[in-house]
Design a protein around this motif. Structure first.
Motif, PDB file in Angstrom:
ATOM      1  N   ALA A  80      40.120  37.184  43.020  1.00 22.28           N
ATOM      2  CA  ALA A  80      40.807  37.082  44.313  1.00 22.28           C
ATOM      3  C   ALA A  80      39.849  36.864  45.476  1.00 22.28           C
ATOM      4  O   ALA A  80      40.291  36.507  46.569  1.00 22.28           O
ATOM      5  CB  ALA A  80      41.644  38.349  44.565  1.00 22.28           C
ATOM      6  N   LYS A 132      35.318  43.361  35.843  1.00 22.46           N
ATOM      7  CA  LYS A 132      36.520  44.203  35.821  1.00 22.46           C
ATOM      8  C   LYS A 132      36.142  45.642  36.159  1.00 22.46           C
ATOM      9  O   LYS A 132      35.751  46.440  35.290  1.00 22.46           O
ATOM     10  CB  LYS A 132      37.225  44.113  34.470  1.00 22.46           C
ATOM     11  CG  LYS A 132      38.667  44.625  34.520  1.00 22.46           C
ATOM     12  CD  LYS A 132      39.453  44.182  33.314  1.00 22.46           C
ATOM     13  CE  LYS A 132      40.927  44.566  33.475  1.00 22.46           C
ATOM     14  NZ  LYS A 132      41.734  44.136  32.303  1.00 22.46           N
ATOM     15  N   THR A 153      48.511  33.622  44.843  1.00 22.63           N
ATOM     16  CA  THR A 153      48.674  35.042  44.540  1.00 22.63           C
ATOM     17  C   THR A 153      48.775  35.755  45.879  1.00 22.63           C
ATOM     18  O   THR A 153      48.997  35.128  46.904  1.00 22.63           O
ATOM     19  CB  THR A 153      47.480  35.560  43.724  1.00 22.63           C
ATOM     20  OG1 THR A 153      46.267  35.274  44.440  1.00 22.63           O
ATOM     21  CG2 THR A 153      47.422  34.891  42.360  1.00 22.63           C
ATOM     22  N   TYR A 199      40.499  33.631  46.903  1.00 25.10           N
ATOM     23  CA  TYR A 199      41.910  33.410  47.233  1.00 25.10           C
ATOM     24  C   TYR A 199      42.107  32.243  48.195  1.00 25.10           C
ATOM     25  O   TYR A 199      42.913  31.350  47.946  1.00 25.10           O
ATOM     26  CB  TYR A 199      42.499  34.691  47.835  1.00 25.10           C
ATOM     27  CG  TYR A 199      43.855  34.486  48.462  1.00 25.10           C
ATOM     28  CD1 TYR A 199      45.004  34.473  47.685  1.00 25.10           C
ATOM     29  CD2 TYR A 199      43.982  34.280  49.843  1.00 25.10           C
ATOM     30  CE1 TYR A 199      46.252  34.268  48.261  1.00 25.10           C
ATOM     31  CE2 TYR A 199      45.231  34.076  50.419  1.00 25.10           C
ATOM     32  CZ  TYR A 199      46.353  34.073  49.621  1.00 25.10           C
ATOM     33  OH  TYR A 199      47.580  33.858  50.190  1.00 25.10           O
ATOM     34  N   SER A 241      39.215  45.522  41.834  1.00 28.24           N
ATOM     35  CA  SER A 241      38.870  44.880  40.561  1.00 28.24           C
ATOM     36  C   SER A 241      39.379  43.447  40.535  1.00 28.24           C
ATOM     37  O   SER A 241      38.657  42.522  40.136  1.00 28.24           O
ATOM     38  CB  SER A 241      39.466  45.683  39.396  1.00 28.24           C
ATOM     39  OG  SER A 241      39.015  45.178  38.149  1.00 28.24           O
ATOM     40  N   ASP A 242      40.608  43.235  40.982  1.00 25.76           N
ATOM     41  CA  ASP A 242      41.145  41.872  41.023  1.00 25.76           C
ATOM     42  C   ASP A 242      40.380  40.998  42.014  1.00 25.76           C
ATOM     43  O   ASP A 242      40.202  39.798  41.789  1.00 25.76           O
ATOM     44  CB  ASP A 242      42.634  41.901  41.380  1.00 25.76           C
ATOM     45  CG  ASP A 242      43.500  42.382  40.224  1.00 25.76           C
ATOM     46  OD1 ASP A 242      42.981  42.503  39.093  1.00 25.76           O
ATOM     47  OD2 ASP A 242      44.694  42.652  40.452  1.00 25.76           O
TER      48      ASP A 242
END
Length: 264
Positions: free
Chosen positions: A125, A81, A139, A128, A119-120
């Motif tokens: 991600a 994070k 997402t 993804y 961060s994501d």
């Protein structure tokens, strides 16, 4: 003789520097026609930034306690994070003298937007495409999100006019019906004309330049906190001279903005 701790720190900071430079070089080349370059850039950059910030926390602990942390979970408590890690670096910054040589972050709105996406990406991600292919609830594509949440605000700040694409409109009129152009912009909009491709190229180049500069400044802040805090490490503890790994990142804005390969 170098201590085992010195070697470990040197290897880690070297990897952080390499990853940051590789990531920034990729982001600087990213464009709508080669979107895999965005993914590679995000991947390398987030790895490098995470490692720099965790090193800053470890060195801060060393300064405060006179020893390296022995809790195996110390560097893992933030996971990937990056937003929390940046807050942790802010805490380290608060323990430095006000006169310490630290580069400050870009304006908070753009920093927060970039760090939220990055961060994501670091948390999940980055998978993804595989996630969507294997049935996970969709997402937002990280490239689409970067262009929407970072690129669009950057373009709104642009003061110079875009490069003229009138030539592309003329080309469309002359041979457009005989051409087959099939691309997508970063946010998924179709590109089927020379004019649309020319404008997308303009926007990609601008976001690549300004977005990379934004990321370089965020990294420079974390690096400068690491370097400043390392100056306070007790002299009986041997650590590398961190600035030797980051000469590129202690330069001014004009220098950073000119960089394309981020070599050195």
């Amino acid at each position: 003789m170098f201590t085992p701790e010195w070697r470990l720190l040197a290897h880690e900071v070297g990897l952080a520097s390499y990853s940051l430079r590789s990531g920034l070089a990729s982001l600087r080349k990213a464009n709508y026609a080669d979107q895999q370059v965005y993914y590679g850039g995000f991947f390398q950059y987030t790895i490098g930034l995470e490692r720099v910030m965790k090193l800053a926390l470890i060195i801060d602990y060393l300064v405060e306690n006179g020893t390296l942390p022995t809790d195996r979970q110390f560097a893992k408590k933030f996971g990937h994070k990056l937003t929390d890690l940046l807050s942790g670096v802010g805490d380290v910054r608060s323990r430095l003298d006000v006169s310490a040589s630290v580069w400050e972050l870009p304006d908070s709105a753009m920093t927060n937007a970039a760090m939220a996406v990055l961060s994501d990406f670091a948390i999940g991600a980055r998978y993804y495409n595989i996630d969507v292919l294997t049935g996970k609830a969709a997402t937002q594509d990280p490239v689409d999100r970067w262009f929407s949440e970072v690129g669009q605000p950057l373009m709104k700040k642009r003061k110079r006019p875009w490069k003229d694409v009138q030539w592309a409109h003329k080309l469309d009129a002359e041979v457009g019906s005989k051409s087959n152009i099939n691309f997508e912009t970063e946010n998924g909009s179709p590109i089927h004309s020379f004019a649309a491709a020319a404008q997308a190229a303009n926007e990609s180049e601008y976001v690549a330049k300004e977005g990379t500069f934004l990321c370089a400044r965020i990294a420079r802040h974390a690096i400068s906190v690491l370097i400043a805090r390392s100056d306070q490490v007790p002299r009986n503890f041997q650590i590398p001279n961190f600035i030797e790994f980051f000469y590129l990142f202690v330069m001014d804005d004009a220098y950073l903005k000119r960089q394309k390969s981020f070599a050195g």
